[in-house]
Design a protein around this motif. Structure first.
Motif, mmCIF file in Angstrom:
data_model
loop_
_atom_site.group_PDB
_atom_site.id
_atom_site.type_symbol
_atom_site.label_atom_id
_atom_site.label_comp_id
_atom_site.label_asym_id
_atom_site.label_seq_id
_atom_site.Cartn_x
_atom_site.Cartn_y
_atom_site.Cartn_z
ATOM 1 N N ARG A 73 14.452 2.474 -9.390
ATOM 2 C CA ARG A 73 13.240 3.202 -8.574
ATOM 3 C C ARG A 73 12.433 3.047 -9.272
ATOM 4 N N ALA A 74 11.872 3.646 -9.756
ATOM 5 C CA ALA A 74 11.011 3.968 -11.570
ATOM 6 C C ALA A 74 10.436 2.730 -11.205
ATOM 7 N N PHE A 75 10.913 1.606 -11.419
ATOM 8 C CA PHE A 75 10.627 0.412 -12.037
ATOM 9 C C PHE A 75 9.444 -0.355 -10.725
ATOM 10 N N ILE A 76 10.331 -0.353 -9.508
ATOM 11 C CA ILE A 76 9.514 -1.608 -8.673
ATOM 12 C C ILE A 76 10.261 -0.507 -7.568
ATOM 13 N N ASP A 77 9.470 0.234 -6.092
ATOM 14 C CA ASP A 77 10.203 1.015 -4.844
ATOM 15 C C ASP A 77 10.853 0.431 -3.651
ATOM 16 N N LEU A 78 11.535 -0.212 -3.795
ATOM 17 C CA LEU A 78 12.235 -1.247 -2.396
ATOM 18 C C LEU A 78 11.500 -0.289 -0.947
ATOM 19 N N ASN A 79 11.540 1.292 -0.792
ATOM 20 C CA ASN A 79 10.734 2.070 0.225
ATOM 21 C C ASN A 79 9.805 1.712 0.488
ATOM 22 N N ARG A 80 8.861 0.531 0.453
ATOM 23 C CA ARG A 80 7.691 1.369 0.701
ATOM 24 C C ARG A 80 6.805 0.483 0.297
ATOM 25 N N GLY A 81 6.372 -0.637 1.061
ATOM 26 C CA GLY A 81 5.247 -1.682 1.528
ATOM 27 C C GLY A 81 4.676 -2.108 0.899
ATOM 28 N N ALA A 82 4.537 -3.807 0.556
ATOM 29 C CA ALA A 82 4.813 -4.633 -1.064
ATOM 30 C C ALA A 82 2.731 -3.970 -0.697
ATOM 31 N N ASP A 83 1.890 -3.806 0.107
ATOM 32 C CA ASP A 83 0.965 -3.288 -0.119
ATOM 33 C C ASP A 83 0.437 -2.041 -0.344
ATOM 34 N N GLU A 84 1.865 -1.006 -0.692
ATOM 35 C CA GLU A 84 0.806 0.315 -1.283
ATOM 36 C C GLU A 84 1.397 -0.210 -2.930
ATOM 37 N N LEU A 85 0.207 -0.337 -3.056
ATOM 38 C CA LEU A 85 -0.638 -0.398 -4.201
ATOM 39 C C LEU A 85 -1.526 0.947 -4.944
ATOM 40 N N ASP A 86 -0.666 1.846 -5.993
ATOM 41 C CA ASP A 86 -1.770 2.454 -6.351
ATOM 42 C C ASP A 86 -2.603 1.861 -7.469
ATOM 43 N N SER A 87 -3.409 2.322 -6.950
ATOM 44 C CA SER A 87 -4.584 1.812 -8.193
ATOM 45 C C SER A 87 -5.148 2.969 -9.864
ATOM 46 N N ALA A 88 -3.921 4.017 -9.354
ATOM 47 C CA ALA A 88 -4.316 5.001 -10.525
ATOM 48 C C ALA A 88 -3.153 4.240 -11.567
ATOM 49 N N ILE A 89 -2.268 3.323 -11.361
ATOM 50 C CA ILE A 89 -1.398 2.930 -11.947
ATOM 51 C C ILE A 89 -1.990 1.441 -12.341
ATOM 52 N N ILE A 90 -2.326 0.586 -11.156
ATOM 53 C CA ILE A 90 -2.563 -0.544 -11.737
ATOM 54 C C ILE A 90 -4.209 -0.772 -11.698
ATOM 55 N N GLU A 91 -4.151 -1.938 -12.349
ATOM 56 C CA GLU A 91 -5.230 -2.810 -12.919
ATOM 57 C C GLU A 91 -6.211 -2.902 -11.503
ATOM 58 N N ASP A 92 -7.783 -3.246 -11.306
ATOM 59 C CA ASP A 92 -8.113 -4.038 -10.653
ATOM 60 C C ASP A 92 -7.529 -4.133 -8.793
ATOM 61 N N VAL A 93 -6.745 -2.956 -7.926
ATOM 62 C CA VAL A 93 -6.785 -2.508 -6.784
ATOM 63 C C VAL A 93 -7.589 -1.716 -6.386
ATOM 64 N N LYS A 94 -8.137 -2.262 -5.218
ATOM 65 C CA LYS A 94 -8.900 -0.654 -4.891
ATOM 66 C C LYS A 94 -8.062 1.008 -4.429
ATOM 67 N N PRO A 95 -8.646 1.345 -4.344
ATOM 68 C CA PRO A 95 -8.138 3.602 -3.603
ATOM 69 C C PRO A 95 -7.558 2.377 -2.219
ATOM 70 N N THR A 96 -6.051 3.246 -2.455
ATOM 71 C CA THR A 96 -5.901 3.316 -0.989
ATOM 72 C C THR A 96 -6.360 4.538 -0.256
ATOM 73 N N LYS A 97 -7.253 4.563 0.751
ATOM 74 C CA LYS A 97 -7.079 6.037 1.801
ATOM 75 C C LYS A 97 -6.154 6.301 3.003
ATOM 76 N N GLY A 98 -5.523 7.031 2.822
ATOM 77 C CA GLY A 98 -5.185 7.451 4.095
ATOM 78 C C GLY A 98 -3.106 7.072 3.666
ATOM 79 N N ASN A 99 -2.927 7.213 2.393
ATOM 80 C CA ASN A 99 -1.205 6.992 2.458
ATOM 81 C C ASN A 99 -0.753 8.382 1.509
ATOM 82 N N PRO A 100 -0.726 9.112 1.721
ATOM 83 C CA PRO A 100 -0.828 10.421 0.817
ATOM 84 C C PRO A 100 0.894 9.957 -0.377
ATOM 85 N N ARG A 101 1.699 8.621 0.389
ATOM 86 C CA ARG A 101 2.529 8.699 -0.653
ATOM 87 C C ARG A 101 1.860 8.095 -2.204
ATOM 88 N N THR A 102 1.468 6.754 -1.508
ATOM 89 C CA THR A 102 0.579 6.957 -2.425
ATOM 90 C C THR A 102 -0.547 6.851 -3.602
#
Length: 286
Positions: A73-102
């Motif tokens: 799970r620490a490598f890839i979380d299969l219980n999340r949507g593929a679009d739940e991308l965290d800009s704090a760990i992934i380059e060139d991703v816009k910050p996600t709004k309204g998703n507390p898990r991300t």
């Protein structure tokens, strides 16, 4: 059947419309992954649903398939949507709004494990993040979706048991009627992922094995239930969260002395869950 994405154990005599899946029990940590991490092996494994796939391993003997993740799970979380991308760990991703898990670092590519421990310093490239999703996330969900469709076509219905474990401390402020601390949380997203009568049967199966059970709090189910729970289409999904302290030494991520006893009780639960809907085999196991 086992590959680098998932293991799939099919029953010789496929008689049940129940499908068991353990998306967070993967433990194939590569040396390079450990080298990039800030954490010790045990800390890195702290968000893993350790040995849950083993707890439910009797499913094929009960006439139902069991699918489990290989990658952690620490490598890839299969219980999340593929679009739940965290800009704090992934380059060139816009910050996600309204998703507390991300926002908390628990997106599809996790930034933290339990207790908010950062997995690594810096970010991974957008290319690497999308590569993880393409190689590990998408094949798991394609196979799980196909398995559920195959089951529904054959039996006219399906019941996904989404198998998880939870830290003992997650239940510190949770109690059921009478003040007892729950051992198991059954999640059905407050009825949106599973027909009430089916969720009631799942809950009753655990109660009959003397587990203290609560419903939906603090865990109602996440992406997998939202994606695959379609009770109006006779595709039901229930999340099962088991208190890790029942069977695990959480600090060392090792089985405790109660593991075999808990597994025998789970075996009896699995048999009941497989019997919720049974019918003659209508297709050949792969």
């Amino acid at each position: 059947m086992t590959n680098y994405v998932f293991s799939l154990s099919l029953p010789t005599n496929w008689t049940s419309s129940t499908v068991f899946s353990s998306p967070h029990s993967g433990r194939d940590y590569t040396d390079s992954y450990f080298e990039k991490s800030n954490l010790s092996r045990n800390h890195l494994r702290s968000s893993e649903d350790a040995f849950v796939d083993e707890l439910f391993s009797s499913a094929p003997e009960s006439g139902a398939p069991l699918m489990a993740a290989v990658m952690p799970r620490a490598f890839i979380d299969l219980n999340r949507g593929a679009d739940e991308l965290d800009s704090a760990i992934i380059e060139d991703v816009k910050p996600t709004k309204g998703n507390p898990r991300t926002a908390a670092g628990l997106g599809v590519i996790p930034r933290v494990v339990s207790q908010g421990r950062a997995i690594q310093s810096g970010k991974i490239s957008n290319h690497d993040a999308l590569d993880r999703i393409a190689k590990y996330y998408e094949p798991y969900h394609q196979r799980l979706n196909g398995l559920l469709k195959q089951t529904t076509d054959a039996f006219g219905e399906s019941l996904l048991i989404d198998c998880h474990s939870m830290p003992h401390t997650a239940l510190d402020n949770i109690s059921v009627r009478g003040g007892s601390r729950p051992d198991v949380i059954i999640g059905d997203r407050f009825g949106s992922a599973c027909a009430p009568e089916i969720a009631d049967q799942v809950e009753a199966a655990f109660r009959r094995q003397d587990f203290v059970v609560a419903r939906n709090l603090p865990f109602a189910g996440a992406y997998i239930l939202r994606e695959y729970g379609r009770p109006t289409q006779r595709r039901n999904a229930v999340q099962v969260e088991i208190d890790r302290a029942l069977y695990l030494n959480e600090a060392s991520v090792t089985k405790n002395e109660q593991f075999d006893l808990i597994k025998r009780r789970i075996d009896r639960v699995v048999l009941e869950l497989a019997k919720i809907s049974q019918a003659p085999l209508k297709f050949a196991a792969e």
